[in-house]
Design a protein around this motif. Structure first.
Motif, short mmCIF file in Angstrom:
data_model
loop_
_atom_site.label_atom_id
_atom_site.label_comp_id
_atom_site.label_asym_id
_atom_site.label_seq_id
_atom_site.Cartn_x
_atom_site.Cartn_y
_atom_site.Cartn_z
N LEU A 151 25.36 -16.88 -17.35
CA LEU A 151 25.04 -17.11 -15.94
C LEU A 151 24.12 -18.32 -15.80
O LEU A 151 23.22 -18.54 -16.61
N SER A 152 24.35 -19.06 -14.75
CA SER A 152 23.45 -20.18 -14.44
C SER A 152 22.14 -19.63 -13.89
O SER A 152 22.02 -18.44 -13.56
N VAL A 158 20.52 -14.90 -7.96
CA VAL A 158 21.33 -14.12 -7.03
C VAL A 158 21.50 -12.70 -7.55
O VAL A 158 21.38 -11.72 -6.79
N LEU A 159 21.76 -12.56 -8.85
CA LEU A 159 21.95 -11.23 -9.45
C LEU A 159 20.68 -10.41 -9.37
O LEU A 159 20.71 -9.21 -9.09
N LYS A 184 29.93 -17.16 -3.14
CA LYS A 184 30.52 -17.89 -4.26
C LYS A 184 29.83 -17.53 -5.57
O LYS A 184 30.48 -17.31 -6.59
N HIS A 185 28.51 -17.49 -5.54
CA HIS A 185 27.75 -17.13 -6.75
C HIS A 185 28.10 -15.71 -7.20
O HIS A 185 28.26 -15.45 -8.40
N ILE A 186 28.22 -14.79 -6.26
CA ILE A 186 28.52 -13.40 -6.61
C ILE A 186 29.91 -13.30 -7.22
O ILE A 186 30.13 -12.56 -8.20
N THR A 187 30.86 -14.04 -6.69
CA THR A 187 32.21 -14.07 -7.27
C THR A 187 32.15 -14.56 -8.72
O THR A 187 32.79 -13.99 -9.61
N ARG A 203 31.53 -3.10 -7.55
CA ARG A 203 31.13 -4.15 -8.48
C ARG A 203 29.68 -4.58 -8.29
O ARG A 203 29.03 -5.00 -9.26
N ARG A 204 29.16 -4.48 -7.09
CA ARG A 204 27.76 -4.85 -6.87
C ARG A 204 26.84 -3.92 -7.65
O ARG A 204 25.86 -4.36 -8.27
#
Length: 214
Positions: A151-152, A158-159, A184-187, A203-204
């Motif tokens: 992950l960036s 975001v996570l 977009k980040h969550i995708t 998924r969240r």
């Protein structure tokens, strides 16, 4: 073989002592708490120690902590952990002290004396004895850590916000980005964590659990 045994349940401890002695082993010390275990390991320098992970006084990880401390003092001191549960963190902590002379068995999966005695011999000789379920969980934890590492920095932010229970709007407000960017980040997060769309899983929640379990 000289053995230090740490087990807080009297009946199990007594049964293990009898089993070990019946097969010609010397139980140099049999203790029921973390401080006494550390003292016994330091003084006795056994050929192998058989250690319940959770010991008094707090029943969390006193057994493991005592074993880790002893292995730092005496590198390579053979340790065979016993536990009721699969606890990958404990196994990984033990593995980081060096890969020789270590074991981790689940009490409920030890089905006969020969299996147990063989594990003791292997660990005392510098080998390993790992329950297959522990190995499976270790590999799963490694895969999860690897996925998180992809992950960036922004995706991790975001996570983290998602794991705190924020909505997309709340995440956008907290991170000063647009909701479109959040989506977009969550995708991307779902893709990197291997969480495809399904009709049965949220998924969240799964992504949040992955973050919280690191």
């Amino acid at each position: 073989m000289r053995i230090v045994l740490a087990e807080d349940h009297f009946l199990l401890r007594d049964g293990l002592i009898r089993l070990l002695q019946a097969h010609g082993h010397e139980v140099a010390a049999a203790v029921d708490n973390g401080p006494d275990l550390l003292r016994a390991l330091t003084e006795q320098r056994p050929d192998v120690s058989i250690v319940d992970v959770r010991l008094p006084p707090t029943f969390t990880d006193e057994g493991l902590r005592a074993a880790l401390t002893a292995r730092r003092t005496t590198p390579g001191l053979p340790v065979l952990l016993l536990s009721q549960y699969v606890e990958p963190l404990y196994a990984r902590e033990l593995l980081t002290t060096g890969g020789r002379g270590i074991g981790y068995l689940l009490k409920d999966r030890i089905t006969n004396g020969a299996q147990f005695l063989d594990a003791i011999r292997r660990v005392s000789a510098g080998g390993t004895a790992m329950d297959p379920e522990v190995v499976t969980r270790l590999l799963a934890a490694k895969d999860r850590d690897t996925a998180l590492s992809t992950l960036s920095t922004r995706e991790r932010d975001v996570l983290e916000s998602l794991a705190q229970g924020r909505s997309n709007a709340g995440i956008a407000q907290a991170l000063f980005i647009t909701e479109k960017a959040v989506a977009k980040h969550i995708t991307n997060i779902f893709t990197k964590l291997g969480l495809p769309p399904t009709t049965t899983d949220n998924r969240r929640i799964l992504a949040a659990l992955t973050y919280l379990d690191q």
